[in-house]
Scaffold this motif. Structure first.
Motif, PDB file in Angstrom:
ATOM      1  N   GLU A 114     -48.153 -12.902 -64.482  1.00  0.00           N
ATOM      2  CA  GLU A 114     -48.292 -11.618 -63.518  1.00  0.00           C
ATOM      3  C   GLU A 114     -47.845 -10.317 -63.981  1.00  0.00           C
ATOM      4  OE1 GLU A 114     -48.553 -11.818 -59.195  1.00  0.00           O
ATOM      5  OE2 GLU A 114     -48.594 -13.689 -59.307  1.00  0.00           O
ATOM      6  N   TRP A 115     -46.338 -10.529 -64.609  1.00  0.00           N
ATOM      7  CA  TRP A 115     -45.587  -9.272 -65.128  1.00  0.00           C
ATOM      8  C   TRP A 115     -45.457  -8.805 -66.602  1.00  0.00           C
ATOM      9  CZ3 TRP A 115     -44.401 -12.409 -60.578  1.00  0.00           C
ATOM     10  CH2 TRP A 115     -44.610 -11.518 -59.369  1.00  0.00           C
ATOM     11  N   GLU A 164     -41.827  -2.960 -60.825  1.00  0.00           N
ATOM     12  CA  GLU A 164     -41.955  -2.942 -59.312  1.00  0.00           C
ATOM     13  C   GLU A 164     -41.224  -1.543 -58.896  1.00  0.00           C
ATOM     14  OE1 GLU A 164     -43.896  -4.806 -57.632  1.00  0.00           O
ATOM     15  OE2 GLU A 164     -44.564  -6.317 -58.917  1.00  0.00           O
ATOM     16  N   LYS A 165     -41.625  -1.366 -57.574  1.00  0.00           N
ATOM     17  CA  LYS A 165     -40.823  -0.309 -56.978  1.00  0.00           C
ATOM     18  C   LYS A 165     -39.090  -0.712 -57.234  1.00  0.00           C
ATOM     19  CE  LYS A 165     -44.588   1.282 -54.072  1.00  0.00           C
ATOM     20  NZ  LYS A 165     -44.996   1.225 -52.668  1.00  0.00           N
ATOM     21  N   LYS A 166     -38.636   0.450 -57.024  1.00  0.00           N
ATOM     22  CA  LYS A 166     -36.962   0.273 -56.954  1.00  0.00           C
ATOM     23  C   LYS A 166     -36.452  -0.452 -55.946  1.00  0.00           C
ATOM     24  CE  LYS A 166     -33.297   2.992 -58.492  1.00  0.00           C
ATOM     25  NZ  LYS A 166     -32.415   3.503 -57.594  1.00  0.00           N
ATOM     26  N   PRO A 167     -35.803  -1.524 -55.944  1.00  0.00           N
ATOM     27  CA  PRO A 167     -35.006  -2.233 -54.979  1.00  0.00           C
ATOM     28  C   PRO A 167     -34.352  -1.550 -54.278  1.00  0.00           C
ATOM     29  CG  PRO A 167     -35.026  -3.646 -56.982  1.00  0.00           C
ATOM     30  CD  PRO A 167     -35.399  -2.115 -57.247  1.00  0.00           C
ATOM     31  N   ARG A 200     -44.706  -5.123 -66.331  1.00  0.00           N
ATOM     32  CA  ARG A 200     -45.140  -4.264 -65.210  1.00  0.00           C
ATOM     33  C   ARG A 200     -44.044  -3.988 -64.283  1.00  0.00           C
ATOM     34  NH1 ARG A 200     -47.804  -5.250 -60.560  1.00  0.00           N
ATOM     35  NH2 ARG A 200     -47.627  -7.440 -60.769  1.00  0.00           N
ATOM     36  N   PRO A 254     -39.357 -13.591 -61.625  1.00  0.00           N
ATOM     37  CA  PRO A 254     -40.161 -12.409 -61.895  1.00  0.00           C
ATOM     38  C   PRO A 254     -39.045 -11.307 -62.375  1.00  0.00           C
ATOM     39  CG  PRO A 254     -40.847 -13.176 -59.954  1.00  0.00           C
ATOM     40  CD  PRO A 254     -39.603 -14.111 -60.178  1.00  0.00           C
ATOM     41  N   ASP A 255     -37.997 -11.459 -61.697  1.00  0.00           N
ATOM     42  CA  ASP A 255     -36.975 -10.332 -62.123  1.00  0.00           C
ATOM     43  C   ASP A 255     -36.400 -10.604 -63.574  1.00  0.00           C
ATOM     44  OD1 ASP A 255     -37.032  -9.116 -59.513  1.00  0.00           O
ATOM     45  OD2 ASP A 255     -35.674 -10.883 -58.940  1.00  0.00           O
TER      46      ASP A 255
END
Lengths: 604, 199
Positions: free
Chosen positions: A254-255, A343-346, A341, A328-329
């Motif tokens: 996925e990433w 992701e949006k910023k936490p 890929r 995933p992180d």
């Protein structure tokens, strides 16, 4: 649970439900386990559905016995399954190491449910090495649906090779949930016949030497099966490669972008030729696997053996951690070596200080009362508290702090013997009822035999609580149309050679303190059985009738003995007065007994 | 489409049950689903987290930090603790009833005022629907239905990929028949409360 017996449909299944379903689709006739997270739910499900599915299922006294029961079934032509958590395989390892010499006739699968990050375990050992050590073919699923599919395939492999298959899962597979399309259920062979063959099934040295050679030949065949297996596949196309297995594959898929992934499901033996072809022409290969560099070592070995020059990144190069599970992180953090890929910023965590919330003994837990009584009895001098594996390990936290030393199942008793011989300190050991049956009896006999002096408290809450309330010999068996009576602990403990044996109800704190005082002052080996059923179990069975307690705020002097010494989660003090949370309180009456002013009273 | 929901709360609050309701609804909807849950030791009154992912090409049971589209909190401090799971565009639904940890009762920790917790959350991300789900559940008939209130509430959240009917149907599959009416009322109260919040 009936839905797991259907012949078709698309269901949302927990990994462990998918595994139970896999057994039904594979026509497994005998299954055995000792409960342990993250594998426990498989047992809880089989408790209900094994009999209607035509399968025999048992909670064995420990994992070693489970492997022996299942091994004999498979030698008799009945497909079998033994399952356990990762450390359970340590217990079973003696049987495990020779079972791959004698092998099986019908298919057998041994599931080891590993726990990277120690969510519910004392260590995070990587049991893939057991496959190498014991020469077992091994499969590693990534998702619940794959677990079901692979289990069915594992039985095929096991029968072709005549050896059990090691089925290695991790918490994020056992406790993941996903949609599974049901296939046809298969009615199992429940009774086979054991055809004698001493050369094969009696590994006296002369036979063992022959079997050892056979075992090695079998692994040659297993290698050819792994090479051709569709469980090992390549997806994508790139000069940057990733070799991965287990749940990590789902994160990588996925990433990661612009990579070619070699996803390994059949991971012992590692398909050498497939890996060789994958490595050829790659600029860089990153090995993504949780815990030890198991695949990475294989990849490096194959590259060296076939003179392939390729950059291999992994744990040996410090690009990936050896400790703890992946996420995933973690994959996203690899942007310097792989294309990821983002992701949006936490959101940043706010600066407000939040209270911690570790797991605690439940409201009304009898262990709390036992611990309170033992501490009272031991007094200021203190003691070494040698403890064990179960809910009661939560006694580690203040104010109880009755857990000083823990290793593994049963070690509380063995270690207590060691402490009593090597120190002048008082020693009190704690062990649960199920854990006592599992591994506490031999060390107790050892203590009597060698005249060790300590107190053993058996925390008999009439169940195997931590893993979801499975029965044990002390409760008797009442499922799957088999019934056996509860095995009483007192005579068993006496038969181990213990002279001081008393049973108390910890809900009666005063009496418990008295007996504990006698026990810790006794010049010898003393055993106190602290017996009260787990209230969670009673609630589940609908047998709990709570007594309502309230605090008489007139009488309460705000000494906070109840809150600070007894520390039941149903008690709280917000500001001044102490309150009882009526939704949590089960009415054990413990706080009322420890209150020096008798300010806590029954209202109903 | 991928939609990620992070559920957080305290062991024993029914976080697991709520995630199953979500997952089952998504399966009926024909979506791919991957979830991860916590069993075992952490369930004994500790913080619990569940992740539910649905949509297309879903494999991973875990959600990366910041990638949850919706954060559903069963307890205000737990919601606040999990803000790193979401981003500035995510939606938040939280119960405002605190569950005071033993560390606070024993005097080792302090439980902040719920208003402070809520403003800290709102400051980080204003898309917050906060409700006293326990009070609404009591209004519906029983405190234990707080779960159903929250499930009703998320069904009203902007961008939530499933219909109200689908969610209610999925909820009713897991509640005992005799508690059906209470749960329908609780679900509806939660739904209306969230609709009223207008996010």
């Amino acid at each position: 649970m009936d839905r797991l017996l259907a012949n078709s449909g698309r269901l949302l299944l927990l990994g462990n439900e998918a595994i139970a379903r896999g057994l039904i689709e594979a026509g497994v006739g005998v299954a055995a386990t000792y409960p342990g997270t993250p594998s426990s739910e498989v047992g809880s499900i089989l408790e209900e559905i094994a009999a209607p599915a035509g399968m025999y299922f048992e909670y064995s006294i420990n994992e070693k016995v489970a492997v022996e029961v299942a091994g004999a079934a498979a030698a008799s032509g009945v497909r079998s399954f033994a399952f356990m958590k990762h450390v359970g395989l340590n217990v079973a390892s003696d049987a495990f190491m020779t079972l791959s010499y004698t092998g099986v006739r019908a298919g057998m699968v041994i599931m080891t449910a590993d726990d990277p990050s120690c969510h519910s375990s004392q260590n995070e050992q990587d049991n893939r090495y057991y496959a190498k050590l014991g020469l077992y073919p091994m499969l590693e699923p990534s998702t619940p649906a794959e677990a079901r599919d692979m289990l069915v395939e594992a039985y095929r492999i096991s029968e072709l090779l005549q050896v059990p298959v090691l089925f290695r899962t991790t918490t994020r597979v056992n406790h993941a949930r996903g949609a599974v399309e049901l296939h046809k259920a298969f009615t199992p062979t429940r009774r086979g016949r054991f055809e004698k063959d001493p050369q094969r099934f009696v590994p006296v040295p002369a036979n063992a030497r022959l079997l050892r050679v056979e075992q090695l030949k079998r692994m040659e065949r297993a290698l050819r099966m792994s090479e051709g297996s569709t469980l090992n596949f390549v997806t994508g196309s790139s000069r940057v490669g990733v070799v991965t297995s287990g749940v990590t594959y789902t994160y990588a898929k996925e990433w990661l972008q612009d990579v070619e992934i070699l996803k390994l499901g059949f991971t012992n033996p590692v398909p050498e030729d497939k890996v060789r072809r994958f490595l050829e022409g790659k600029q860089r290969v990153v090995v993504l696997e949780e815990l030890e560099p198991y695949l990475e070592d294989e990849v490096r070995r194959i590259a060296q053996q076939y003179n392939i020059y390729v950059e291999v990144l992994g744990k040996h190069t410090k690009h990936l951690p050896r400790a703890f599970e992946f996420s995933p992180d973690l994959i996203i953090s690899l942007s310097s070596i792989l294309k990821v890929r983002e992701e949006k910023k936490p959101l940043p965590l706010p600066s407000i200080k939040l209270p911690s919330r570790p797991p605690v003994l439940c409201a009304g837990c009898p262990h709390r009362a036992t611990y309170y009584a033992v501490k009272k009895a031991v007094g200021k001098d203190g003691a070494i508290y040698s403890s064990d594996i179960g809910c009661y390990t939560l006694g580690i936290q203040p104010p109880m702090q009755t857990v000083d030393y823990v290793l593994c199942m049963g070690a509380s008793v063995g270690a207590a013997g060691g402490f009593s011989e090597a120190t002048e300190q008082k020693v009190v050991a704690f062990i649960g009822d199920s854990t006592f049956f599992h591994a506490g009896i031999p060390p107790l006999i050892n203590a009597a035999f060698n005249r060790h002096k300590f107190t053993l408290v058996i925390l008999d809450n009439r169940t195997t609580a931590m893993t979801g309330h499975q029965p044990n010999p002390g409760t008797g068996r009442e499922f799957g149309s088999v019934q056996s009576p509860p095995m009483p602990l007192e005579p068993l403990v006496r038969a181990c050679g213990v002279e001081f044996v008393h049973t108390v109800d910890p809900y009666n704190i005063k009496d418990t303190i008295e007996v504990m005082k006698e026990a810790v002052q006794y010049d010898g080996l003393s055993v106190v059985i602290s017996k009260h059923a787990c209230p969670l179990l009673k609630t589940k069975e609908g047998k709990l009738v709570p007594t309502r307690y309230e605090i008489d705020q007139e009488k309460c002097v705000r000494c906070y003995t109840c809150v600070s010494r007894f520390s039941c989660p149903a008690l709280s003090k917000e500001g001044g007065p102490v309150k009882i949370d009526a939704t949590m309180c089960i009415g054990c009456g413990g706080c009322a007994q420890v209150c020096p002013k008798q300010a806590i009273e029954v209202v109903r | 489409m991928k939609y990620n929901i992070q559920l957080v709360g305290v062991g024993g609050q029914g976080v697991l049950l709520a995630s199953t309701v979500l997952g089952n609804a998504a399966v009926v909807e024909g979506l791919e689903v991957a979830m991860s849950e916590v069993h075992g030791m952490a369930q004994r009154g500790g913080s619990v987290q569940c992740s539910v992912r649905m949509g297309r090409e879903i494999l991973s049971p875990l959600i990366p930090m910041g990638a949850a589209d919706l954060l559903l909190g069963f307890e205000p401090v737990e919601t606040c603790r999990s803000l790193s799971m979401i981003n500035k565009d995510s939606q938040i639904v939280t119960n405002t009833t605190p569950v005071v940890p033993i560390s606070v009762s024993a005097g080792q920790d302090k439980y902040p005022a719920v208003d402070e917790v809520l403003s800290a959350i709102r400051e980080a991300n204003p898309n917050l629907i906060a409700m006293d789900a326990t009070a609404l559940a009591v209004k519906a008939g029983k405190a234990i239905a707080a779960n159903s209130v929250l499930i009703g509430a998320i069904s009203a959240v902007k961008g939530f990929p499933m219909s109200k009917d689908r969610m209610l149907e999925s909820l009713l599959e897991v509640v005992p028949a005799k508690a059906r009416d209470i749960n329908v009322r609780a679900f509806e109260l939660g739904y209306q409360e969230a609709k009223g919040a207008g996010l």
